[in-house]
Design an enzyme around this catalytic site. Structure first.
Site, PDB file in Angstrom:
ATOM      1  N   ASP A  94       0.823  -1.192   0.000  1.00 54.62           N
ATOM      2  CA  ASP A  94       0.000   0.000   0.000  1.00 54.62           C
ATOM      3  C   ASP A  94       0.868   1.257   0.000  1.00 54.62           C
ATOM      4  O   ASP A  94       2.039   1.220   0.375  1.00 54.62           O
ATOM      5  CB  ASP A  94      -0.898   0.021   1.247  1.00 54.62           C
TER       6      ASP A  94
ATOM      7  N   LYS B  81      -3.915   2.847  -3.037  1.00 55.85           N
ATOM      8  CA  LYS B  81      -5.086   3.647  -3.401  1.00 55.85           C
ATOM      9  C   LYS B  81      -5.256   4.649  -2.264  1.00 55.85           C
ATOM     10  O   LYS B  81      -5.668   4.300  -1.169  1.00 55.85           O
ATOM     11  CB  LYS B  81      -6.335   2.767  -3.526  1.00 55.85           C
TER      12      LYS B  81
ATOM     13  N   MET C 233      -9.872   7.526   8.450  1.00 55.74           N
ATOM     14  CA  MET C 233     -10.107   8.283   7.217  1.00 55.74           C
ATOM     15  C   MET C 233     -11.156   9.374   7.398  1.00 55.74           C
ATOM     16  O   MET C 233     -12.143   9.438   6.660  1.00 55.74           O
ATOM     17  CB  MET C 233     -10.506   7.326   6.077  1.00 55.74           C
TER      18      MET C 233
END
Length: 279
Positions: free
Chosen positions: A35, A57, A170
């Site tokens: 990642d 991503k 997030m």
């Protein structure tokens, strides 16, 4: 002969928080799919003979779609390689490991999950916030501010009413909207919360605030976590009272932010030649 896929948790950033098993598996890798948020210090532990693929991503920008990650894992394992799917934090917490496991099962590829220190635990430890406390919270909830398109949103009102500590992964940068959502869920405006940026790295920043004042949160560098609940009051008062010289901040992400609102994390271990600024 088929190889094997290991879904490995890289932890929140500090390479010393890798488990012994994660380190052993990583150092014997034939291929690594990592990642974006895996730290450079950890990527330096990959053997030079291994294929390395960045399949990150981040912030809505995709270098590769999830189905391509599935295909690549399967193809590399089919060629006989030991494949490491390296994920920040723990692979089973908001890491889409469930989808990857399903694809490996369908393809008949052997796999193993190697857990890691999830970001919430690393961030709270580095900021010295007890996530549970017998006088404040006996439950802990991990929640994400982002859901897949068409999925059912979490019932924030029910979660807030439980009295649990909320750790929001997030949260994005629209803290005004997050604060409004928490208020609508029934949490008081004076409920303490903390935003933790780049947890466990040398660039960690902690911002302590309340739900009512979340809209004034500085734009700290991603990744960030938001801890909400009375437990934030039990954080080390010396740590939270520390100031640093914003003008001299080498990370360059805190310009214009009042120094009293930001604190440095405790220093991480010195890794000598492996220690370089994170991307």
């Amino acid at each position: 002969m088929k190889g094997k896929v290991y879904l490995v948790g890289a932890g929140p950033g500090d390479p010393e928080l890798l488990t012994l098993k994660a380190l052993r598996v990583l150092q014997t890798a034939g291929a690594v799919l990592h990642d974006d948020l895996v730290s450079q210090e950890i990527l330096k532990l990959i053997p030079s003979s291994a294929q390395v693929h960045n399949v990150g991503k981040r912030c809505g920008k995709k270098n590769i779609v999830q189905e391509e990650i599935h295909f690549l894992m399967i193809a590399l394992a089919d060629s006989g390689l030991r494949v490491i799917r390296l994920k920040s934090g723990d692979p089973l917490v908001f890491g889409r490991a469930g989808e990857e496991i399903e694809s490996l099962r369908r393809a008949g590829i052997p796999y193993e999950v190697v857990p890691g220190v999830t970001s919430a635990l690393g961030a709270a430890a580095a900021a010295q916030i007890p996530l549970t406390h017998r006088r404040a919270s006996s439950a802990l909830v991990f929640i994400t501010a982002h859901q897949a398109s068409g999925s059912e949103a979490a019932n924030w009102g029910k979660l807030a009413g439980s009295g649990a500590t909320l750790v929001i992964y997030m949260p994005g940068q629209n803290y005004s909207a997050v604060g409004a959502k928490l208020k609508a869920a029934g949490l008081a405006g004076e409920t303490p919360c903390a935003v933790i940026s780049r947890a466990t790295t040398r660039y960690q920043r902690n911002h302590r605030t309340t739900i009512g004042e979340l809209a004034g949160t500085p734009q700290l560098a991603a990744p960030t976590l938001l801890v909400v609940g009375e437990v934030v009051r039990f954080a080390d008062p010396v740590l939270l009272a520390q100031e640093f010289d914003v003008a001299g901040n080498s990370a360059g992400n805190d310009a214009g932010v009042p120094a009293a609102l930001l604190v440095d994390s405790p220093p991480v271990a010195d890794f000598g030649a492996n220690e370089e600024p994170l991307a």
